[in-house]
Motif scaffolding. Structure first.
Motif, PDB file in Angstrom:
ATOM      1  N   ALA A   1      -2.124  14.905   4.705  1.00  0.00           N
ATOM      2  CA  ALA A   1      -2.341  14.273   3.401  1.00  0.00           C
ATOM      3  C   ALA A   1      -2.073  12.770   3.492  1.00  0.00           C
ATOM      4  O   ALA A   1      -2.827  11.952   2.932  1.00  0.00           O
ATOM      5  N   ASP A   2      -1.018  12.387   4.199  1.00  0.00           N
ATOM      6  CA  ASP A   2      -0.669  10.970   4.363  1.00  0.00           C
ATOM      7  C   ASP A   2      -1.784  10.243   5.132  1.00  0.00           C
ATOM      8  O   ASP A   2      -2.170   9.125   4.793  1.00  0.00           O
ATOM      9  N   ARG A   3      -2.309  10.892   6.151  1.00  0.00           N
ATOM     10  CA  ARG A   3      -3.364  10.274   6.956  1.00  0.00           C
ATOM     11  C   ARG A   3      -4.675  10.193   6.190  1.00  0.00           C
ATOM     12  O   ARG A   3      -5.435   9.229   6.368  1.00  0.00           O
TER      13      ARG A   3
ATOM     14  N   TYR B   1       1.751   5.314  -6.430  1.00  0.00           N
ATOM     15  CA  TYR B   1       0.494   6.069  -6.497  1.00  0.00           C
ATOM     16  C   TYR B   1       0.077   6.619  -5.125  1.00  0.00           C
ATOM     17  O   TYR B   1      -0.635   7.614  -5.049  1.00  0.00           O
ATOM     18  N   HIS B   2       0.525   5.962  -4.049  1.00  0.00           N
ATOM     19  CA  HIS B   2       0.310   6.540  -2.714  1.00  0.00           C
ATOM     20  C   HIS B   2       1.083   7.866  -2.613  1.00  0.00           C
ATOM     21  O   HIS B   2       0.535   8.877  -2.162  1.00  0.00           O
ATOM     22  N   MET B   3       2.328   7.860  -3.049  1.00  0.00           N
ATOM     23  CA  MET B   3       3.156   9.079  -2.989  1.00  0.00           C
ATOM     24  C   MET B   3       2.527  10.190  -3.826  1.00  0.00           C
ATOM     25  O   MET B   3       2.477  11.348  -3.417  1.00  0.00           O
TER      26      MET B   3
ATOM     27  N   GLY C   1       0.814  -1.214   0.000  1.00  0.00           N
ATOM     28  CA  GLY C   1       0.000   0.000   0.000  1.00  0.00           C
ATOM     29  C   GLY C   1       0.846   1.262   0.000  1.00  0.00           C
ATOM     30  O   GLY C   1       0.326   2.365   0.118  1.00  0.00           O
ATOM     31  N   HIS C   2       2.162   1.096  -0.118  1.00  0.00           N
ATOM     32  CA  HIS C   2       3.057   2.253  -0.195  1.00  0.00           C
ATOM     33  C   HIS C   2       3.695   2.331  -1.579  1.00  0.00           C
ATOM     34  O   HIS C   2       4.886   2.596  -1.711  1.00  0.00           O
ATOM     35  N   ASP C   3       2.872   2.095  -2.612  1.00  0.00           N
ATOM     36  CA  ASP C   3       3.397   2.156  -3.972  1.00  0.00           C
ATOM     37  C   ASP C   3       3.480   3.611  -4.446  1.00  0.00           C
ATOM     38  O   ASP C   3       3.053   4.529  -3.753  1.00  0.00           O
TER      39      ASP C   3
HETATM   40 NI    NI Z   1       2.807   7.480   3.416  1.00  0.00          NI
END
Ligand code: NI
Ligand code: ADP
Length: 194
Positions: free
Chosen positions: A118-120, A27-29, A23-25
């Motif tokens: 944004a990360d949350r 597209y997450h970034m 889930g940290h690919d």
């Molecule tokens: Ni993150």
């Protein structure tokens, strides 16, 4: 100049996170960078720093890298090579130093708080649900069990349902309420079906 640098950072990050299955690919970034940009505009913060830090925020995460210190050093060398100023590199570093939920810290700059929001936001709502199950699956965790402990559904109660109250900015608080409601509905349906 800054647009070009963002494109270069984007390429750098895409390469590093292409094969992530937790889930940290990439597209997450990208989503975090886009969301951070949007919040930065509404908060009159530094948009360039928020977007760059959004793209770079998971570099050096101890969960994702076997040698986080080396990865961070490589990142700084890269940012120097594309001519980011020392002030910009420092601002990016400050913005990403205390992002992680597990560390329980509040970032010291406005840009850091924005990237954390944004990360949350990307950990809750429809995307957040998908990411949680991707993460759980990658670690071999069960979806749910009557013992609850260590299951992905339990992670919603341990962490995800708490995030809406931890947002710093107005826009993130607003968006978090909607995404929180999606998770609550999802859990209601989940337990009915279970
Ligand atoms: Ni993150
Ligand atoms: P941070 O990087 O802020 O410490 P995490 O890495 O813990 O945050 O969370 C990043 C993503 O991984 C989130 O989408 C989160 O839901 C997911 N995740 C982390 N731990 C678990 C877990 N035990 N079960 C399911 N998903 C998890």
């Amino acid at each position: 100049m800054q647009q070009k640098q963002l494109e270069q950072i984007d390429k750098y990050v895409r390469k590093i996170f292409t094969h992530d299955e937790t889930g940290h690919d990439y597209y997450h970034m990208k989503r975090v960078a886009n969301m951070a940009k949007e919040i930065a505009i509404s908060e009159n913060a530094n948009v360039f720093i928020c977007e760059a830090a959004g793209l770079l925020h998971d570099i050096g995460d101890h969960k994702l890298f076997s040698d986080p210190v080396k990865e961070k050093k490589k990142m700084i060398t890269y940012l120097q090579s594309i001519n980011l100023s020392t002030e910009h590199i420092t601002a990016v570093n400050i913005a990403i130093e205390n992002i992680s939920f597990s560390r329980g810290k509040v970032p010291r700059s406005l840009e850091g708080k924005i990237v954390q929001d944004a990360d949350r936001l990307d950990a809750i709502g429809a995307i957040g649900i998908a990411r949680a199950f991707a993460y759980g699956g990658s670690k071999g965790n069960l979806i749910f069990a009557d013992t609850r402990k260590g299951t992905t559904i339990e992670h919603f109660y341990d962490k995800l349902l708490k995030l809406k109250d931890l947002m710093h900015t107005r826009l993130a608080k607003e968006m978090a309420l909607k995404r929180h409601a999606i998770m609550e509905n999802y859990l209601t349906e989940f337990f009915k079906e279970w």
